[in-house]
Scaffold this active site. Structure first.
Site: not given
Length: 462
Positions: A66, A129
């Site tokens: 992605h 993240y």
């Protein structure tokens, strides 16, 4: 103790960060994101606003590829992964990949548009993240995807994909030949109706260009309603430049509204959306007592216009990513000093022109070329002087050059002092010396055009 290090990869902007993980009988500790230390080593100051954690129950869980419309900083709180990244931005790097096995001791900075994927190598792996924009369904519509099994990129997954855990969506993503690259964020030109705005739109025909009717810096509601999110570069070519009118009560309010309050709003928008702000300033921020001005000369404006431009400069300088271009004696499409002198020469008029103020002309096409250059080469943020090159001249000298170009004798231009010219007029104070030292922008590889050459070319178009 492991030293903190940052390593570049074959994917432009993708950085591997080796973290200092300290262990004892209780477990371990690390500084997962440390802004001051990491930015000093080259990690962008990407201003994260959201932290996400992906918990993966078993080894073999595989996610991606992605590419997302924001920067991210990935790391592990537990376990190990095989990470894979593919450049899905347009350009020569499209399709370049990088892989890395990593645990809690490693982090990776992933720039916008680089595809991100990972495969867990241990059970109960926690993948964390940071991102610098808030996730939304609308944002997901701008993702770019690549199939995990793409034969061109050929990621060497440790656990074959046929034995791994994948989502149906990830299985259905396109091969590289069918991927639409994630486009770069757009460029916005504010003040497109002015002399500089027209030159910038000629330089960048694909940029979004807005006039005052579409975005009015003097109107806080107009600025608040404008969507700055799509723009990675915002170029402010709008300003209140009526130097003499700015000395009046109404003009003073207008100058501060556009040149200070409006600029403050742009600075807030640029900071919020991580945009590079390009702002154009003036020699009027100085009192003109120095023969040639450097970028670091202390501000010393004489009149209201110069004061508002100086205040705007101070605001823009607070941004981490900005280019502040100081210009002088600007000439572009429309009414200006050179066009006026050309018309007088053509009509046989003998004008009186100030001879005790000196500087260099700056053509709007030259400013646009300088802005394009600074952005293209990724020059360090900061202030740059921009003007034409060559001999420092007075306004009277410029007028004589114009007359000569029009076939009239320069002697028809009558030299006067600024005091003589201003007698009986309501004029703002002007700097005596307006020329700039151009060494800093030359050091970036930009060579300013000679004023004489630009003037001749301009007069052929008038």
């Amino acid at each position: 103790m492991t030293p903190l290090t940052v390593t570049r990869t074959p994917v432009d902007g993708l950085l591997v960060v080796t973290l200092d993980v300290r262990a004892d009988n209780r477990g371990w500790f690390k500084e997962n994101w440390q802004r001051a230390k990491m930015t000093e080593l080259g990690v962008p100051d990407f201003t994260p606003v959201q932290n996400n954690v992906s918990f993966n129950t078993a080894a073999g869980a595989t996610r991606g590829i992605h590419a997302e419309p924001w920067d991210k900083f990935v790391s592990l709180a537990r376990g190990r992964i095989f990470g894979a990244w593919v450049d899905l931005r347009p350009g020569a790097g499209f399709g370049t990949s990088f892989t890395l096995e990593m645990g809690p001791e490693t982090a990776v900075f992933v720039p916008r548009g680089v595809g991100n994927a990972f495969q867990t190598l241990e059970d109960e792996t926690a993948y964390s993240y940071l991102v610098n924009d808030h996730w939304s369904l609308a944002a997901k519509e701008s993702y770019t995807f690549l199939n995990l099994a793409d034969e061109t990129v050929a990621i060497p997954w440790p656990i074959p994909l046929g034995q791994a855990e994948l989502s149906d969506a990830d299985r259905a993503h396109p091969r590289l030949a069918e991927v639409r690259p994630m486009p770069a964020r757009k460029t916005l030109v504010i003040g497109a109706g002015g002399q500089l705005g027209r030159a910038l739109t000629a330089q960048w025909p694909d940029a979004t260009a807005v006039t005052r009717a579409e975005l009015d810096l003097a109107d806080p509601a107009s600025v608040a309603a404008f969507d700055f999110a799509p723009y990675g570069v915002v170029v402010n070519a709008a300003a209140h430049t009526a130097v003499d009118t700015a000395e009046s009560p109404e003009g003073r309010r207008e100058a501060w509204a556009v040149n200070v309050t409006g600029v403050a709003a742009l600075v807030r928008a640029a900071r919020e959306h991580r945009s590079t702000l390009v702002h154009v300033s003036s020699d009027y921020v100085f009192d003109g007592t120095v023969a040639e001005h450097t970028e670091d000369e202390p501000l010393s404006p004489l009149g209201v216009y110069g004061q508002t431009k100086a205040a705007g400069d101070a605001l823009v300088a607070t941004l981490p990513s900005h280019y502040l271009l100081r210009t002088s004696w600007v000439i572009g499409e429309g009414q200006n000093f050179v066009a006026t002198m050309a018309a007088l020469a053509d009509r046989g008029v003998q004008p009186s022109v100030v001879a005790d103020q000196d500087g260099r002309l700056t053509f709007t096409s030259e400013i646009a070329r300088a802005v394009d250059h600074l952005l293209a080469v990724g020059a360090p943020s900061g202030t740059y002087n921009v003007s034409g090159a060559g001999e420092v001249t007075s306004w009277a000298d410029i007028a004589r050059m114009v007359f000569n170009e029009r076939g009239r004798p320069g002697s028809e231009v009558i030299s006067v002092t600024a005091a003589e010219y201003g007698a009986g007029k309501a004029l703002a104070p002007r700097p005596r010396h307006s020329a700039f030292v151009l060494d800093k922008i030359r050091a970036t590889g930009f060579e300013p055009a000679l004023v004489a050459d630009s003037l001749s070319a301009y007069l052929r178009s008038v």
